[in-house]
Design a protein around this motif. Structure first.
Motif, PDB file in Angstrom:
ATOM      1  N   GLU A 167       0.820  -1.216   0.000  1.00  0.00           N
ATOM      2  CA  GLU A 167       0.000   0.000   0.000  1.00  0.00           C
ATOM      3  C   GLU A 167       0.852   1.264   0.000  1.00  0.00           C
ATOM      4  O   GLU A 167       0.440   2.294  -0.543  1.00  0.00           O
ATOM      5  CB  GLU A 167      -0.928  -0.003   1.225  1.00  0.00           C
ATOM      6  CG  GLU A 167      -2.062  -1.020   1.090  1.00  0.00           C
ATOM      7  CD  GLU A 167      -2.778  -1.244   2.416  1.00  0.00           C
ATOM      8  OE1 GLU A 167      -2.623  -0.415   3.330  1.00  0.00           O
ATOM      9  OE2 GLU A 167      -3.489  -2.270   2.532  1.00  0.00           O
ATOM     10  N   SER A 204     -12.646   1.057 -15.549  1.00  0.00           N
ATOM     11  CA  SER A 204     -12.934  -0.176 -14.814  1.00  0.00           C
ATOM     12  C   SER A 204     -13.478  -1.252 -15.748  1.00  0.00           C
ATOM     13  O   SER A 204     -13.969  -0.966 -16.842  1.00  0.00           O
ATOM     14  CB  SER A 204     -13.927   0.107 -13.683  1.00  0.00           C
ATOM     15  OG  SER A 204     -15.052   0.799 -14.199  1.00  0.00           O
ATOM     16  N   GLN A 246       3.316   1.222  -6.812  1.00  0.00           N
ATOM     17  CA  GLN A 246       3.938   1.224  -8.141  1.00  0.00           C
ATOM     18  C   GLN A 246       5.229   0.409  -8.134  1.00  0.00           C
ATOM     19  O   GLN A 246       5.469  -0.391  -9.040  1.00  0.00           O
ATOM     20  CB  GLN A 246       4.246   2.656  -8.581  1.00  0.00           C
ATOM     21  CG  GLN A 246       3.065   3.588  -8.431  1.00  0.00           C
ATOM     22  CD  GLN A 246       2.847   4.404  -9.696  1.00  0.00           C
ATOM     23  OE1 GLN A 246       2.707   3.850 -10.781  1.00  0.00           O
ATOM     24  NE2 GLN A 246       2.800   5.712  -9.550  1.00  0.00           N
ATOM     25  N   ASP A 270      -7.095  -2.128 -25.523  1.00  0.00           N
ATOM     26  CA  ASP A 270      -7.587  -2.582 -24.226  1.00  0.00           C
ATOM     27  C   ASP A 270      -8.934  -3.279 -24.362  1.00  0.00           C
ATOM     28  O   ASP A 270      -9.178  -4.325 -23.757  1.00  0.00           O
ATOM     29  CB  ASP A 270      -7.694  -1.396 -23.258  1.00  0.00           C
ATOM     30  CG  ASP A 270      -6.340  -0.970 -22.734  1.00  0.00           C
ATOM     31  OD1 ASP A 270      -5.533  -1.864 -22.408  1.00  0.00           O
ATOM     32  OD2 ASP A 270      -6.088   0.235 -22.659  1.00  0.00           O
ATOM     33  N   VAL A 273      -4.311  -5.147  -6.706  1.00  0.00           N
ATOM     34  CA  VAL A 273      -3.749  -4.011  -7.439  1.00  0.00           C
ATOM     35  C   VAL A 273      -4.354  -3.897  -8.837  1.00  0.00           C
ATOM     36  O   VAL A 273      -4.609  -2.798  -9.334  1.00  0.00           O
ATOM     37  CB  VAL A 273      -2.205  -4.139  -7.516  1.00  0.00           C
ATOM     38  CG1 VAL A 273      -1.634  -3.160  -8.513  1.00  0.00           C
ATOM     39  CG2 VAL A 273      -1.593  -3.908  -6.140  1.00  0.00           C
ATOM     40  N   SER A 274      -4.618  -5.033  -9.463  1.00  0.00           N
ATOM     41  CA  SER A 274      -5.177  -4.999 -10.821  1.00  0.00           C
ATOM     42  C   SER A 274      -6.681  -4.798 -10.802  1.00  0.00           C
ATOM     43  O   SER A 274      -7.317  -4.796 -11.854  1.00  0.00           O
ATOM     44  CB  SER A 274      -4.822  -6.287 -11.561  1.00  0.00           C
ATOM     45  OG  SER A 274      -5.499  -7.389 -10.989  1.00  0.00           O
ATOM     46  N   GLY A 275      -7.255  -4.650  -9.605  1.00  0.00           N
ATOM     47  CA  GLY A 275      -8.676  -4.361  -9.514  1.00  0.00           C
ATOM     48  C   GLY A 275      -9.575  -5.566  -9.690  1.00  0.00           C
ATOM     49  O   GLY A 275     -10.786  -5.420  -9.815  1.00  0.00           O
ATOM     50  N   ARG A 282      -3.725  -4.940 -17.483  1.00  0.00           N
ATOM     51  CA  ARG A 282      -4.330  -3.941 -16.602  1.00  0.00           C
ATOM     52  C   ARG A 282      -4.872  -2.787 -17.421  1.00  0.00           C
ATOM     53  O   ARG A 282      -4.179  -2.244 -18.287  1.00  0.00           O
ATOM     54  CB  ARG A 282      -3.290  -3.434 -15.596  1.00  0.00           C
ATOM     55  CG  ARG A 282      -3.049  -4.429 -14.472  1.00  0.00           C
ATOM     56  CD  ARG A 282      -1.948  -3.981 -13.556  1.00  0.00           C
ATOM     57  NE  ARG A 282      -2.246  -2.734 -12.875  1.00  0.00           N
ATOM     58  CZ  ARG A 282      -1.456  -2.180 -11.970  1.00  0.00           C
ATOM     59  NH1 ARG A 282      -0.318  -2.782 -11.650  1.00  0.00           N
ATOM     60  NH2 ARG A 282      -1.780  -1.063 -11.395  1.00  0.00           N
ATOM     61  N   PRO A 293      -5.981   1.048 -18.161  1.00  0.00           N
ATOM     62  CA  PRO A 293      -5.405   2.334 -17.717  1.00  0.00           C
ATOM     63  C   PRO A 293      -6.164   2.886 -16.509  1.00  0.00           C
ATOM     64  O   PRO A 293      -7.338   2.581 -16.298  1.00  0.00           O
ATOM     65  CB  PRO A 293      -5.575   3.244 -18.933  1.00  0.00           C
ATOM     66  CG  PRO A 293      -6.433   2.506 -19.895  1.00  0.00           C
ATOM     67  CD  PRO A 293      -6.367   1.066 -19.561  1.00  0.00           C
ATOM     68  N   GLU A 294      -5.444   3.681 -15.754  1.00  0.00           N
ATOM     69  CA  GLU A 294      -5.989   4.232 -14.514  1.00  0.00           C
ATOM     70  C   GLU A 294      -7.361   4.871 -14.740  1.00  0.00           C
ATOM     71  O   GLU A 294      -7.545   5.645 -15.658  1.00  0.00           O
ATOM     72  CB  GLU A 294      -5.027   5.284 -13.948  1.00  0.00           C
ATOM     73  CG  GLU A 294      -5.258   5.603 -12.481  1.00  0.00           C
ATOM     74  CD  GLU A 294      -4.791   4.461 -11.590  1.00  0.00           C
ATOM     75  OE1 GLU A 294      -5.295   4.329 -10.471  1.00  0.00           O
ATOM     76  OE2 GLU A 294      -3.904   3.686 -12.050  1.00  0.00           O
ATOM     77  N   GLY A 295      -8.301   4.497 -13.880  1.00  0.00           N
ATOM     78  CA  GLY A 295      -9.602   5.147 -13.927  1.00  0.00           C
ATOM     79  C   GLY A 295     -10.638   4.397 -14.730  1.00  0.00           C
ATOM     80  O   GLY A 295     -11.836   4.599 -14.554  1.00  0.00           O
TER      81      GLY A 295
END
Lengths: 173, 173
Positions: A66, B85, A70, B23, A136-138, B79, B81-83
């Motif tokens: 946590e 889902s 990264q 993606d 981390v990968s959701g 993974r 990209p950030e944000g």
DNA sequence: CAGTATTTTGAACGACGTTCAATATGTGCT
DNA sequence: AGCACATATTGAACGTCGTTCAAAATACTG
């Protein structure tokens, strides 16, 4: 490479005097991260209350993930191109991490034979690793309700509680 | 994208009529892989001998990873990209996989309360996942002697053997 | 200061994901 | 058949990436 170069105020080409390529740079970075993770776990293992060590180690592991998501992600998600293997000092660093955990858990795993103890610690480490990567990968949040840390405690505590001769129910009968 | 286009004999631009971007293509592919993995586990869960189901599931999981290492790697290493889902059907697919395992293991986990049973299955799945990722990335082999599958059996069998109330040793005393 | 060794540069290359106007192909209508 | 329209496909172009390498800048030495 270009972003690293810009960050340190150099041209991209300069980095190639220090590292063969991006993979080599990342492996070097991962070596540092591995050392930091190892140190964090070692610090958590100094707890006097030996019975609390398993949960202390689990907490230290997730604290690290946590605190440095990264760095941790790069450490374990990066893959070398096919055929190229990790340097020896990388293996040594990983082995040191595992050995540290084995030593720290020795008081609560004294019933295990030596070889089995190490195998069990590796399995628990891999378990924590799996929980963290999915988190981390959701992907863990899609099926788990509680925090990742809780699953980590579950794995470690139950495997230790099961004892060295658990499993292989087919042997009984 | 360029490689996929070349493989199917189309120009790169054509793929963008079917997928928003790379993606989205990978997420769609991962949906198929997830269904295949789910089916493989479901097939293994039909074993009549309920006591052998845990090990049958573990074997089916590692069989799949070994049979389709690339598809499996993309499924879990990719993974967004950030944000951004994952789509809802992705969550549903994962939930179906977990639910199938919960149902298959019900006979050997009847002592668990319902919620705890599901949490335990998620933890075991994450454990197998961690073993596989470390194996595929070549990092497990640096510290483990036996095959990855062996660690998988260790985790699953011992967690089941520990029973629902194991762990939390601090509660005792 | 001259000459040599070292460090740094930045343009260039090929590959990548992505966009989009132009083109080709298909479809329905008279 | 030919025409109008919708759909599918193209391929050149853009910006970014890792990587290379001759040239330029800098540091070091006698």
């Amino acid at each position: 490479m270009r972003r690293v170069a810009e960050r340190i105020g150099y041209a991209p080409g300069t980095l190639y005097n220090l590292f063969d390529n991006l993979d080599a740079l990342i492996v070097t970075l991962n070596g540092e991260t591995l050392g930091r993770l190892s140190a964090a776990l070692a610090a958590a293992a100094t707890t006097g209350d030996v019975a609390a060590r398993p949960s202390a180690l689990v907490n230290a592991y997730f604290d690290f993930v946590e605190a440095e998501p990264q760095l941790w992600a790069v450490l374990f998600e990066h893959r070398l191109p096919e055929g190229i293997s990790l340097p020896d000092w990388y293996r040594d660093g990983l082995a040191a991490l595992v050995d540290g955990a084995v030593a720290a858990l020795e008081p609560v795993m004294s019933a295990w034979p030596e070889a089995s103890r190490r195998e069990t610690v590796v399995a628990m480490w891999a378990g924590l690793h799996g929980i963290s990567t999915l988190a981390v990968s959701g992907k863990l949040g899609l099926v788990a309700t509680g925090p990742p840390r809780q699953l980590g405690h579950l794995i470690v505590e139950r495997i230790i509680a099961a004892g060295p001769t658990a499993g292989g129910s087919f042997i009984m009968s």
